[in-house]
Design an enzyme around this catalytic site. Sequence first.
Site, PDB file in Angstrom:
ATOM      1  N   SER A   1       8.945  27.778 -15.890  1.00 17.16           N
ATOM      2  CA  SER A   1       9.844  28.053 -17.322  1.00 17.16           C
ATOM      3  C   SER A   1      10.543  29.262 -16.937  1.00 17.16           C
ATOM      4  CB  SER A   1       8.798  28.268 -18.281  1.00 17.16           C
ATOM      5  OG  SER A   1       9.322  28.608 -19.594  1.00 17.16           O
ATOM      6  N   GLU A   2      11.877  29.537 -17.579  1.00 16.93           N
ATOM      7  CA  GLU A   2      12.738  30.625 -17.450  1.00 16.93           C
ATOM      8  C   GLU A   2      12.232  31.898 -17.827  1.00 16.93           C
ATOM      9  OE1 GLU A   2      15.706  27.581 -19.213  1.00 16.93           O
ATOM     10  OE2 GLU A   2      13.572  27.381 -18.601  1.00 16.93           O
ATOM     11  N   ASN A   3      11.297  31.785 -19.054  1.00 15.30           N
ATOM     12  CA  ASN A   3      10.970  33.186 -19.537  1.00 15.30           C
ATOM     13  C   ASN A   3       9.607  33.655 -18.835  1.00 15.30           C
ATOM     14  OD1 ASN A   3       9.388  30.592 -20.550  1.00 15.30           O
ATOM     15  ND2 ASN A   3       8.323  31.906 -22.165  1.00 15.30           N
ATOM     16  N   GLY A   4       9.156  33.308 -17.431  1.00 13.40           N
ATOM     17  CA  GLY A   4       8.360  33.909 -16.409  1.00 13.40           C
ATOM     18  C   GLY A   4       7.004  33.017 -16.420  1.00 13.40           C
TER      19      GLY A   4
END
Length: 521
Positions: free
Chosen positions: A348-351
């Site tokens: 996921s791009e948010n880490g």
Amino acid sequence: MRRRKAAATSSTPTMSRRGPACLRPSMFVRMFSATTHRPAINKICSSTSEAIAGVKSGDTLLVGGFGFSGVPSTLINSIRDRKDLGEFTVVSNNAGMPGVGLGQLLQTGQIRRMIASYVGENKLFESQYLTGKLQLELIPQGTMAEKCAAGAAGVPAFYTPAAVGTVVQAGELPVQYNPDGTVAVMSKPRETRDFNGKTYVMEESIFGDVALVKVNKVDRLGNCTFRKAQNNFNEAMAKNAKITIVEADEIVQVGEIAPENVHLPGIYVDRVILSTEPKQIEKLTLAKSAEEIVNSGTYAGSQSRKRERIIKRAAQELKDGMYVNLGIGIPLATPALLPPGVEVILQSENGILGMGRYPEKGQEDPDLINPGKETITLQEGASIFGSHESFGMIRAGKINVTMLGALQVSMDGDLANFMLPGKVKGIGGAMDLVANPEKTKVIVTMEHVDRKGNPKILKKCTFPLTGQRCVSKIITDIAVFDCTPAGLVLRELVPDVSVEQLESMTEAPFAIADDFRPYQV
């Protein structure tokens, strides 16, 4: 002959059996002992007003958070209550919602310019931008994270593969409108340069005056830890600004955070306060059966059947051992239909690496959300990091497959999926996700025609591009195409649609594969 002793000088330390005077233990005590009269380091502020002292109108504020996760709400509220402060340039992924987070500073008119990747469902944000009350610089999400991280490292600019051939590179995004709707200021075009036969865009780094960040634990020295996916943009922003102000869920004693568990060292932190605002969840999403996931959303009847067919076919592209990034909507539903025994790691791009399913009721966590801001869980063996690292592994091609929705795809594999005429949603992370198609397979899932019956697979995209020649496969509700250097190749087709009918619904020309077969569901 008796040797003469050298005379002691001020530059020569006197020796003894205990060693040089400059290295005696008593001197170490005087230098480093906490029991000396030297004032102890204490970055904890007694009030929010003390914490934000020195913040000036016109400052560039770096504000952490993704959705409602990791948002420094206590600090934002303290800025909101200072009516004498304003004209801020705010760097943040998005601007919250009306009445929540940065949305409050939009309401009070304290923000002059936003640098963000996403407008989303914030109608106030969109309205102020379109009526000329607010300047907005839209940039890809990964580029924004890297601009903050590079600035933190003292690097003034860098080259990225994201946004090549798009309106971002060309400088064709309005930054400010006039009240009558005409464009007052356009974005600046980016320089480009080729490295090893590939074109890159030059981006200047961001340098902040003040960073407002949220952490889980902090001590008086400023050493911090993050909880779950709370990091997102907070770490990169905290390291960047002239003044970094931290709000924490908990203030702990020095030594309580083990050295190897310090995520943000105290050298980057100037002031600390205790968070007083409760955490919020933007989109509470609970566990569903595979059938419920497939049929969720605004789909009904024939639309639901189309969605189900796409999801079932797309799930077949996820193979055992893959690292996969899934876009919002149909792609996020595909893991529900994986065959038993197939293990994929969702990024996921948010880490997050190892994103799990939706939580059961009562297990939801405001610090665990997916790119669509929905509550999620973690798989066993998951790892957590900042958004700048997340996009680094994306651009480096460490992700095997990324699956995205689309508005349009061209015969050359160009993708348009972030902007409709007259609507402002934002860029998000898609430009980074498709920036390395040589290593990361880009699969598009979408309905074959739009709601008006117009083809979505075109000779040339008419909407602004997300990426050039980046799509490798298109899965629609009726057909599957490969995007090759020679053009589109039809691989599969549903039995109730003829090739002639498909041609009438597809503007782009296509060849038929030698191993052409019925649609596999």
